[in-house]
Design a protein around this motif. Sequence first.
Motif, mmCIF file in Angstrom:
data_model
loop_
_atom_site.group_PDB
_atom_site.id
_atom_site.type_symbol
_atom_site.label_atom_id
_atom_site.label_comp_id
_atom_site.label_asym_id
_atom_site.label_seq_id
_atom_site.Cartn_x
_atom_site.Cartn_y
_atom_site.Cartn_z
ATOM 1 N N LEU A 188 55.917 -5.042 60.303
ATOM 2 C CA LEU A 188 56.410 -5.962 61.344
ATOM 3 C C LEU A 188 55.373 -7.031 61.681
ATOM 4 N N THR A 189 54.088 -6.666 61.576
ATOM 5 C CA THR A 189 53.027 -7.620 61.911
ATOM 6 C C THR A 189 52.833 -8.645 60.801
ATOM 7 N N THR B 123 55.919 -11.085 61.820
ATOM 8 C CA THR B 123 55.172 -11.941 62.756
ATOM 9 C C THR B 123 54.430 -13.063 62.047
ATOM 10 N N THR C 58 62.182 -4.556 58.629
ATOM 11 C CA THR C 58 61.980 -6.013 58.660
ATOM 12 C C THR C 58 63.109 -6.788 57.991
ATOM 13 N N TRP D 255 60.144 -12.981 70.616
ATOM 14 C CA TRP D 255 59.722 -11.993 69.626
ATOM 15 C C TRP D 255 58.649 -11.057 70.194
ATOM 16 N N LYS E 285 59.449 -7.281 69.639
ATOM 17 C CA LYS E 285 58.552 -6.460 68.826
ATOM 18 C C LYS E 285 57.982 -5.300 69.641
#
Length: 644
Positions: free
Chosen positions: A59-60, A64, A216, A238, A242
Amino acid sequence: MLTDKRVHKLSAAGLLISLGIIYGDIGTSPLYVFKAIIGNRLITSELVLGSLSCIFWTLTLQTTVKYILITLQADNKGEGGIFSLYSLVRRKGKWLVIPAMIGGAALLADGIITPTITVSSAIEGLEIKYQGLPTIPVVLIIITGIFFIQQYGTSIVGKTFGPVMWLWFTMLAILGLTFIIRAPEVFKAINPYYAYHLLTTSPEALIILGGVFLCTTGAEALYSDLGHCGRSNIRISWIYVKTCLLLNYFGQGIWLMTQEGTRLNDKNPFYHLMPDWFLYYGIGVATLAAIIASQALISGSFTLIAEAVRLNLWPKVRINYPTIQKGQLYVPSMNLILWLGCITVIFLFRRSTYMEAAYGLSITIAMLMTTILVSIYLRLKKVPGYLVVLFLLTYGLIELTFFIGNLAKIFHGGWFALTVGCVLFFIMWSWSKGRKIKNKYVRFVDLENYYSIIRELSSDISVPKYASQLVYLTSAKFSSELESTIIYSILQKQPKRADVYWLVHVDVLDQPYGRHYKVIPLISGKLIRIDFKLGFRIEQRISHLFRLVVQELVKSKEVDIISQYQSLRKHHIIGDFRFVVLQKVLSRSNTLSIMERFIVACYNTLKHFSLSEEKGFGLDLSFVTVEKVPLIVSKTEEVNLIRL
């Protein structure tokens, strides 16, 4: 209704709207991610902590960094998505259409699986209370209902999306926190060592990555929906989304560790976070979130097809606008395809557990294609070469690893997504290639050579008048030239006398919105060319736009459209308008290669099922004549014919 600037500007309303529109897909992933990762494996702390670490860093890094921070920069006048990105970079190389088509096909294939897996995962939560409950009929009814309401537009339902998704994400966070406060040490999984340890020691590392990737899958939708909410609202919202997702994943991780040494046996960790009294409420909110996720993906598919049609990457299809809301459109043919695809998935896989095996493969392909196009865009924006190479290598490697991990799914259902994607790509490729083959053989002539004969024909009363105002659609990019087929239609096929001849050319811009036109008087009062420049998201209602331009020209006295018939002219009756649409027929004497013949045959088949040119350009059918003309693609071979 909020104006575009107000929606795109950072605001509370914009943040709420972005929650409802942008995050449906990625926001519902907690319903099935851990279920897919664990499968039938023995639950161990190493597996749980390693999976949590993989989820956090996916996710990072993927969502992101790649999408939120980098890819959202590649906006086309505020619009996002793979075709908007392609429009920005296509002048850098003709080959870029291939990754654009592959990515578009993969996203459409994903649009078939996402609604079914999301709704099925939500409804299957009822099995905790009612074991053996037949969930398939319920899923079928919900899916069919979602597709049925598309024709009426979703603006009314859309207003509730934001609050419902806020409730959903808040619920995710609270459910996760109720477990995290019992074992806050779970946050040690943020350390990438746990991900590294799992991936280097587990013999099933790549298969586990295939499950991790599902967290994702909605990242591509973040970029595709850029035009609905704006970059600032997406980036700020977000942070909240998140946080809620991670809290829920970590909460599920703690519950899983309480089951160490056992197997899931088709249990869903997500629903086991809920207290017994809250289960029905939780399933209700999850079902609403699943419907919203499905709706967002379906709307995204419609937008994708509309863009592909206007970029000539998909056959012309009917596009309806059920509401006055900007961007709200409905594509009946794609709605039917998606519905049939979803019904097939339901009967083919039956349960979300098996659907997970088919899910994710197509999205890895779409993400790889986006990485390629974003790399070209960054180079176009003068980003230092070493940074572009770093971006391409980093995300190329990450996504290739996910792709390899998902390859194991091919024999367990992934073949379905791959097959659908290949069929959709073939349609795009054969349509685009077939158009190019036919256009390659279109001959253009110097229009100036025909000025005098057109002027004389217009005044020749011995030729019956065909129409007062005669309009042709031309693909000629320059006003100095014209297709030989149009000259053939005017002068030879049936000499067509008219008071004024009009040539209309439509240019699809690389930007999404914009309506501009240019008038070029070629023969004063006799031959006029109008060039329309329309954004690739603008509906091509040429009859309406042409009428507006003619009204402006009449006001400025640049053209006279009053009938030249004496009995009508004295009463100031406007002359009749006639559009002539030419269907170019390939000559049988052509010498196309075998491959070209195959492509043209596919193109003609698609054209048979597609919207006719006159309907595709929004022409008033009561003023249209469709005329077949020969398209000679090669000179006829010389034949020695002897007269006896």
